[in-house]
Design a protein around this motif. Structure first.
Motif, PDB file in Angstrom:
ATOM      1  N   GLN B  35       5.938  -2.665  17.862  1.00  0.00           N
ATOM      2  CA  GLN B  35       5.236  -2.155  16.813  1.00  0.00           C
ATOM      3  C   GLN B  35       3.990  -1.206  17.148  1.00  0.00           C
ATOM      4  O   GLN B  35       3.372  -0.189  16.432  1.00  0.00           O
ATOM      5  CB  GLN B  35       4.705  -3.373  15.857  1.00  0.00           C
ATOM      6  CG  GLN B  35       5.822  -3.872  15.202  1.00  0.00           C
ATOM      7  CD  GLN B  35       6.535  -3.149  13.760  1.00  0.00           C
ATOM      8  OE1 GLN B  35       7.209  -2.278  13.784  1.00  0.00           O
ATOM      9  NE2 GLN B  35       5.701  -3.433  12.691  1.00  0.00           N
ATOM     10  N   GLU B  52       6.643   4.617   8.280  1.00  0.00           N
ATOM     11  CA  GLU B  52       7.499   3.691   7.220  1.00  0.00           C
ATOM     12  C   GLU B  52       8.126   2.685   7.810  1.00  0.00           C
ATOM     13  O   GLU B  52       8.418   1.178   7.166  1.00  0.00           O
ATOM     14  CB  GLU B  52       8.182   4.589   6.116  1.00  0.00           C
ATOM     15  CG  GLU B  52       7.076   5.101   5.289  1.00  0.00           C
ATOM     16  CD  GLU B  52       7.838   6.435   4.503  1.00  0.00           C
ATOM     17  OE1 GLU B  52       9.117   6.609   4.818  1.00  0.00           O
ATOM     18  OE2 GLU B  52       7.213   6.817   3.523  1.00  0.00           O
ATOM     19  N   GLU B  53       8.566   2.771   9.101  1.00  0.00           N
ATOM     20  CA  GLU B  53       9.589   1.715   9.477  1.00  0.00           C
ATOM     21  C   GLU B  53       8.624   0.661   9.963  1.00  0.00           C
ATOM     22  O   GLU B  53       8.984  -0.608   9.956  1.00  0.00           O
ATOM     23  CB  GLU B  53      10.416   2.308  10.536  1.00  0.00           C
ATOM     24  CG  GLU B  53      11.693   3.062  10.161  1.00  0.00           C
ATOM     25  CD  GLU B  53      12.176   4.012  11.229  1.00  0.00           C
ATOM     26  OE1 GLU B  53      13.243   4.705  10.991  1.00  0.00           O
ATOM     27  OE2 GLU B  53      12.233   3.730  12.611  1.00  0.00           O
ATOM     28  N   GLU B  56       7.761  -1.474   7.066  1.00  0.00           N
ATOM     29  CA  GLU B  56       8.742  -2.286   6.663  1.00  0.00           C
ATOM     30  C   GLU B  56       8.927  -3.498   7.736  1.00  0.00           C
ATOM     31  O   GLU B  56       9.287  -4.775   7.534  1.00  0.00           O
ATOM     32  CB  GLU B  56      10.102  -1.617   6.640  1.00  0.00           C
ATOM     33  CG  GLU B  56      11.202  -2.182   6.373  1.00  0.00           C
ATOM     34  CD  GLU B  56      11.080  -3.046   5.019  1.00  0.00           C
ATOM     35  OE1 GLU B  56      10.308  -2.219   3.988  1.00  0.00           O
ATOM     36  OE2 GLU B  56      11.864  -3.959   4.505  1.00  0.00           O
ATOM     37  N   ALA B  57       8.908  -3.029   9.247  1.00  0.00           N
ATOM     38  CA  ALA B  57       9.371  -4.192  10.163  1.00  0.00           C
ATOM     39  C   ALA B  57       8.192  -5.617  10.285  1.00  0.00           C
ATOM     40  O   ALA B  57       8.291  -6.283  10.846  1.00  0.00           O
ATOM     41  CB  ALA B  57       9.394  -3.722  11.564  1.00  0.00           C
ATOM     42  N   ASP B  58       6.926  -5.164   9.754  1.00  0.00           N
ATOM     43  CA  ASP B  58       5.746  -6.333   9.524  1.00  0.00           C
ATOM     44  C   ASP B  58       6.416  -7.320   8.908  1.00  0.00           C
ATOM     45  O   ASP B  58       5.942  -8.617   9.340  1.00  0.00           O
ATOM     46  CB  ASP B  58       4.682  -5.513   9.151  1.00  0.00           C
ATOM     47  CG  ASP B  58       3.466  -6.529   9.489  1.00  0.00           C
ATOM     48  OD1 ASP B  58       3.322  -6.904  10.419  1.00  0.00           O
ATOM     49  OD2 ASP B  58       2.736  -6.799   8.416  1.00  0.00           O
ATOM     50  N   ARG B  59       7.136  -7.184   7.934  1.00  0.00           N
ATOM     51  CA  ARG B  59       7.849  -8.335   7.167  1.00  0.00           C
ATOM     52  C   ARG B  59       8.451  -9.049   8.124  1.00  0.00           C
ATOM     53  O   ARG B  59       8.400 -10.229   7.971  1.00  0.00           O
ATOM     54  CB  ARG B  59       8.421  -7.917   6.020  1.00  0.00           C
ATOM     55  CG  ARG B  59       7.579  -7.337   4.853  1.00  0.00           C
ATOM     56  CD  ARG B  59       8.500  -6.636   3.812  1.00  0.00           C
ATOM     57  NE  ARG B  59       9.582  -7.483   3.284  1.00  0.00           N
ATOM     58  CZ  ARG B  59      10.326  -7.275   2.202  1.00  0.00           C
ATOM     59  NH1 ARG B  59      10.300  -5.845   1.886  1.00  0.00           N
ATOM     60  NH2 ARG B  59      11.126  -8.087   1.887  1.00  0.00           N
ATOM     61  N   GLN B  60       9.184  -8.592   8.839  1.00  0.00           N
ATOM     62  CA  GLN B  60      10.075  -9.375  10.043  1.00  0.00           C
ATOM     63  C   GLN B  60       9.124 -10.255  10.753  1.00  0.00           C
ATOM     64  O   GLN B  60       9.430 -11.436  11.084  1.00  0.00           O
ATOM     65  CB  GLN B  60      10.814  -8.283  10.592  1.00  0.00           C
ATOM     66  CG  GLN B  60      12.077  -8.738  11.040  1.00  0.00           C
ATOM     67  CD  GLN B  60      12.781  -7.474  12.025  1.00  0.00           C
ATOM     68  OE1 GLN B  60      12.626  -6.301  11.618  1.00  0.00           O
ATOM     69  NE2 GLN B  60      13.523  -7.934  13.121  1.00  0.00           N
ATOM     70  N   GLU B 107       0.460  -2.201  11.584  1.00  0.00           N
ATOM     71  CA  GLU B 107       0.738  -1.942   9.937  1.00  0.00           C
ATOM     72  C   GLU B 107      -0.483  -1.126   9.467  1.00  0.00           C
ATOM     73  O   GLU B 107      -0.065   0.133   9.001  1.00  0.00           O
ATOM     74  CB  GLU B 107       1.094  -3.154   9.314  1.00  0.00           C
ATOM     75  CG  GLU B 107       1.563  -2.616   7.603  1.00  0.00           C
ATOM     76  CD  GLU B 107       1.474  -3.555   6.536  1.00  0.00           C
ATOM     77  OE1 GLU B 107       1.611  -4.937   7.111  1.00  0.00           O
ATOM     78  OE2 GLU B 107       1.771  -3.485   5.550  1.00  0.00           O
TER      79      GLU B 107
END
Lengths: 244, 244
Positions: B35, B52-53, B56-60, B107
């Protein structure tokens, strides 16, 4: 999920240990709260001596974190707590991490106050930061009060206030950009003021984290990163919406 | 202080559980590392899709933190570990908190990259941030490697590099003040770039924290907030002084 009950241990000694560590967290929180107030006051009142006291007192906060952490480790090792006792110890371990980091932000503000003491002082900018400081300080106080009273609905209130703080921070930053564009001589000072605002905004985030640990402690639910709506649903409580 | 030994449990199931949770931390760390790289690349290469990816991946990452935390709680409740096993679980609980916050900084950088995508691009400023990004990413990798190999001397190396990162950050900030004073049209963009630099500097702090947990895990000593000299003395190791 078992209900939280701190007064039903076979061992009275264990009760005293848990009570002691909770009180220590509250004492640490009280000091951290004062540090926020003093740091902002040192900035607003141009008080370098007070700023230096804030920097010095941060060592005390660091020591308190290590001592409470050590006490939690001992409780885990000796008492091997389960259920709500285990949650209490784990939520304390997390709470003191956030308190220590709030202390770091207060120290950063005090260092900026010393650097800013030599600058010109546009009264309006300082008033806004003072307001933001009061707001995040009251959030920390509320979160700690919620921890002391085991009141999960406080988490919701603090989370809502964090949204207000974010909006206040954004307004200050827009204003700061204008100041800097108006006159290059404002740049250095306004950049420092922006970092003060940023530190205060982060303190709001930490207060919100502490609120989330109360939910975990009392309800056994991990609502970190959850939207406010989910928090409302889970707590099943419709506290009146207050704005700071 | 008992020596750390992960392979002497009466229960092979317990061994597997500890091994599993360690591997999960390393997987989370790998994602966090990526990240950082992606966030900085989205900024430097003006790649909004990639930014944007990252968001989004921060939720993971948030989910991984909650899952590992839950697994640690279960191990504490079921296995009631003591000594080095307890330290392993507690250092994991702390490590994932820092990893999650590194994820938050990545992020933030990605969000700034999206906002900056419309600005003019002074190549030099981006090169410096790219360099800082590579540096803190390598610190995170080293800290995780130290965690995997149970190598406390890595903490010392990462702490030294954090001092270099702080100096790099200061240099970027001085440069940014000059940009902003030269031309008011630079203010908005340069302020955003300053926040990118600030986020990267914070990632360095978190990497340093992770290093300190390795010392606690392996040596049972809490060296948070200790000066580097004390770390050198306690680890009793005179690793060659490397500069990033």
């Amino acid at each position: 999920m078992d209900k939280l009950n701190l007064n039903q241990h076979i061992s009275r000694q264990f009760n005293r240990e848990l009570e002691d560590v909770r009180n220590r967290v509250l004492a640490m929180g009280g000091l951290v709260e004062r540090q926020i107030g003093d740091a902002v006051r040192s900035l607003v009142e141009n008080d370098i001596t007070l700023a230096e006291e804030v920097i010095e007192a941060d060592r005390q906060i660091n020591d308190m974190e290590k001592e409470i952490d050590e006490e939690c480790n001992l409780i885990l090792a000796r008492r091997q707590p389960a259920a709500s006792d285990l949650r209490l110890v784990l939520s304390i371990v997390k709470t003191i991490t956030d308190l220590e980091r709030i202390g770091d932000e207060a120290e950063r503000i005090a260092r900026l106050a010393i650097r800013l003491a030599e600058s010109d002082r546009p009264s309006k900018a300082y008033r806004e930061v003072e307001h933001l400081g009061r707001h995040v300080r009251s959030m920390v106080r509320e979160a700690l009060d919620g921890f002391a009273r085991l009141a999960p609905e406080v988490a919701l209130k603090v989370a809502r206030e964090d949204e207000v703080v974010d909006a206040e921070y954004d307004a200050i930053m827009r204003q700061n950009i204008t100041y800097m564009m108006e006159d290059p001589r404002n740049v250095r000072r306004t950049l420092d003021m922006s970092f003060v605002a940023r530190s205060l905004e982060r303190i709001g985030d930490h207060a919100k984290n502490i609120g989330e640990y109360i939910i975990y402690l009392v309800e056994g639910k991990d609502l970190r990163h959850a939207p406010i709506e989910e928090m409302e649903k889970e707590i099943g409580e419709s506290a009146p919406r207050e704005q700071g």
